[in-house]
Design a protein around this motif. Sequence first.
Motif, PDB file in Angstrom:
ATOM      1  N   UNK A   1      53.286  -8.977 -15.464  1.00  0.00           N
ATOM      2  CA  UNK A   1      54.454  -9.821 -15.184  1.00  0.00           C
ATOM      3  C   UNK A   1      55.593  -9.005 -14.572  1.00  0.00           C
ATOM      4  N   UNK A   2      55.820  -7.815 -15.117  1.00  0.00           N
ATOM      5  CA  UNK A   2      56.913  -6.960 -14.645  1.00  0.00           C
ATOM      6  C   UNK A   2      56.497  -6.077 -13.472  1.00  0.00           C
ATOM      7  N   UNK A   3      55.335  -6.354 -12.908  1.00  0.00           N
ATOM      8  CA  UNK A   3      54.802  -5.623 -11.752  1.00  0.00           C
ATOM      9  C   UNK A   3      54.719  -4.118 -12.001  1.00  0.00           C
ATOM     10  N   UNK A   4      54.475  -3.748 -13.259  1.00  0.00           N
ATOM     11  CA  UNK A   4      54.345  -2.350 -13.680  1.00  0.00           C
ATOM     12  C   UNK A   4      55.580  -1.527 -13.328  1.00  0.00           C
ATOM     13  N   UNK A   5      56.763  -2.161 -13.320  1.00  0.00           N
ATOM     14  CA  UNK A   5      58.024  -1.474 -13.032  1.00  0.00           C
ATOM     15  C   UNK A   5      58.930  -1.486 -14.251  1.00  0.00           C
ATOM     16  N   UNK A   6      59.644  -0.386 -14.466  1.00  0.00           N
ATOM     17  CA  UNK A   6      60.582  -0.279 -15.577  1.00  0.00           C
ATOM     18  C   UNK A   6      61.753  -1.228 -15.328  1.00  0.00           C
ATOM     19  N   UNK A   7      61.955  -2.142 -16.255  1.00  0.00           N
ATOM     20  CA  UNK A   7      62.999  -3.154 -16.087  1.00  0.00           C
ATOM     21  C   UNK A   7      64.404  -2.557 -16.213  1.00  0.00           C
ATOM     22  N   UNK A   8      64.576  -1.540 -17.027  1.00  0.00           N
ATOM     23  CA  UNK A   8      65.879  -0.881 -17.169  1.00  0.00           C
ATOM     24  C   UNK A   8      66.243  -0.144 -15.876  1.00  0.00           C
ATOM     25  N   UNK A   9      65.297   0.558 -15.312  1.00  0.00           N
ATOM     26  CA  UNK A   9      65.541   1.252 -14.042  1.00  0.00           C
ATOM     27  C   UNK A   9      65.827   0.248 -12.922  1.00  0.00           C
ATOM     28  N   UNK A  10      65.120  -0.876 -12.928  1.00  0.00           N
ATOM     29  CA  UNK A  10      65.348  -1.906 -11.915  1.00  0.00           C
ATOM     30  C   UNK A  10      66.774  -2.437 -11.986  1.00  0.00           C
ATOM     31  N   UNK A  11      67.322  -2.561 -13.207  1.00  0.00           N
ATOM     32  CA  UNK A  11      68.696  -3.045 -13.361  1.00  0.00           C
ATOM     33  C   UNK A  11      69.713  -2.081 -12.775  1.00  0.00           C
ATOM     34  N   UNK A  12      69.339  -0.802 -12.676  1.00  0.00           N
ATOM     35  CA  UNK A  12      70.250   0.189 -12.091  1.00  0.00           C
ATOM     36  C   UNK A  12      69.885   0.511 -10.641  1.00  0.00           C
ATOM     37  N   UNK A  13      69.005  -0.289 -10.060  1.00  0.00           N
ATOM     38  CA  UNK A  13      68.679  -0.149  -8.646  1.00  0.00           C
ATOM     39  C   UNK A  13      67.624   0.886  -8.325  1.00  0.00           C
ATOM     40  N   UNK A  14      66.855   1.338  -9.316  1.00  0.00           N
ATOM     41  CA  UNK A  14      65.788   2.305  -9.078  1.00  0.00           C
ATOM     42  C   UNK A  14      64.446   1.653  -9.359  1.00  0.00           C
ATOM     43  N   UNK A  15      63.421   2.109  -8.679  1.00  0.00           N
ATOM     44  CA  UNK A  15      62.071   1.616  -8.945  1.00  0.00           C
ATOM     45  C   UNK A  15      61.275   2.745  -9.566  1.00  0.00           C
ATOM     46  N   UNK A  16      60.854   2.533 -10.811  1.00  0.00           N
ATOM     47  CA  UNK A  16      60.077   3.543 -11.524  1.00  0.00           C
ATOM     48  C   UNK A  16      58.968   2.832 -12.289  1.00  0.00           C
ATOM     49  N   UNK A  17      57.814   3.452 -12.357  1.00  0.00           N
ATOM     50  CA  UNK A  17      56.659   2.840 -13.016  1.00  0.00           C
ATOM     51  C   UNK A  17      56.895   2.680 -14.510  1.00  0.00           C
ATOM     52  N   UNK A  18      56.531   1.516 -15.024  1.00  0.00           N
ATOM     53  CA  UNK A  18      56.611   1.256 -16.464  1.00  0.00           C
ATOM     54  C   UNK A  18      55.362   1.841 -17.118  1.00  0.00           C
ATOM     55  N   UNK A  19      55.552   2.539 -18.235  1.00  0.00           N
ATOM     56  CA  UNK A  19      54.434   3.143 -18.941  1.00  0.00           C
ATOM     57  C   UNK A  19      54.188   2.484 -20.290  1.00  0.00           C
ATOM     58  N   UNK A  20      55.140   1.679 -20.741  1.00  0.00           N
ATOM     59  CA  UNK A  20      55.027   1.082 -22.070  1.00  0.00           C
ATOM     60  C   UNK A  20      55.694  -0.287 -22.086  1.00  0.00           C
ATOM     61  N   UNK A  21      55.377  -1.068 -23.103  1.00  0.00           N
ATOM     62  CA  UNK A  21      56.020  -2.371 -23.286  1.00  0.00           C
ATOM     63  C   UNK A  21      56.909  -2.263 -24.511  1.00  0.00           C
ATOM     64  N   UNK A  22      58.155  -2.682 -24.356  1.00  0.00           N
ATOM     65  CA  UNK A  22      59.179  -2.535 -25.384  1.00  0.00           C
ATOM     66  C   UNK A  22      59.613  -3.892 -25.917  1.00  0.00           C
ATOM     67  N   UNK A  23      59.929  -3.935 -27.213  1.00  0.00           N
ATOM     68  CA  UNK A  23      60.524  -5.130 -27.807  1.00  0.00           C
ATOM     69  C   UNK A  23      62.031  -5.060 -27.567  1.00  0.00           C
TER      70      UNK A  23
END
Length: 116
Positions: A61-83
Amino acid sequence: MPKAIPRACRKQGCAATTTDRSGYCESHRNTGWEQHQQGKSRHERGYGSKWDVIRARILHRDKHLCQECMRTGRAKAAATVDHIKPKSQGGTDDDGNLQGLCWPCHKRKTATERKP
């Protein structure tokens, strides 16, 4: 080959020395992970095969991208799923409470959640 130089045990407050590669003396070897996990398996903590399916769905769903980094304008691969709201504080495994994060963002978020 010369013997390894004895070094202080990595366990805080321990005065023993060790030449073991782990850095822990005999009495503290293999205790760090057990303490961190409080002696529970991943299944006992709620991260069994059902979680594996949820995790894959959220990363997709998140296209394997870190959602926190996306909010700051960076694209970085997500490695984990967080609550978003931690399970320890009443959070659930509902998709709306989950987000993909990179390890540095996950580590930072978890550290701030543990503060009193």
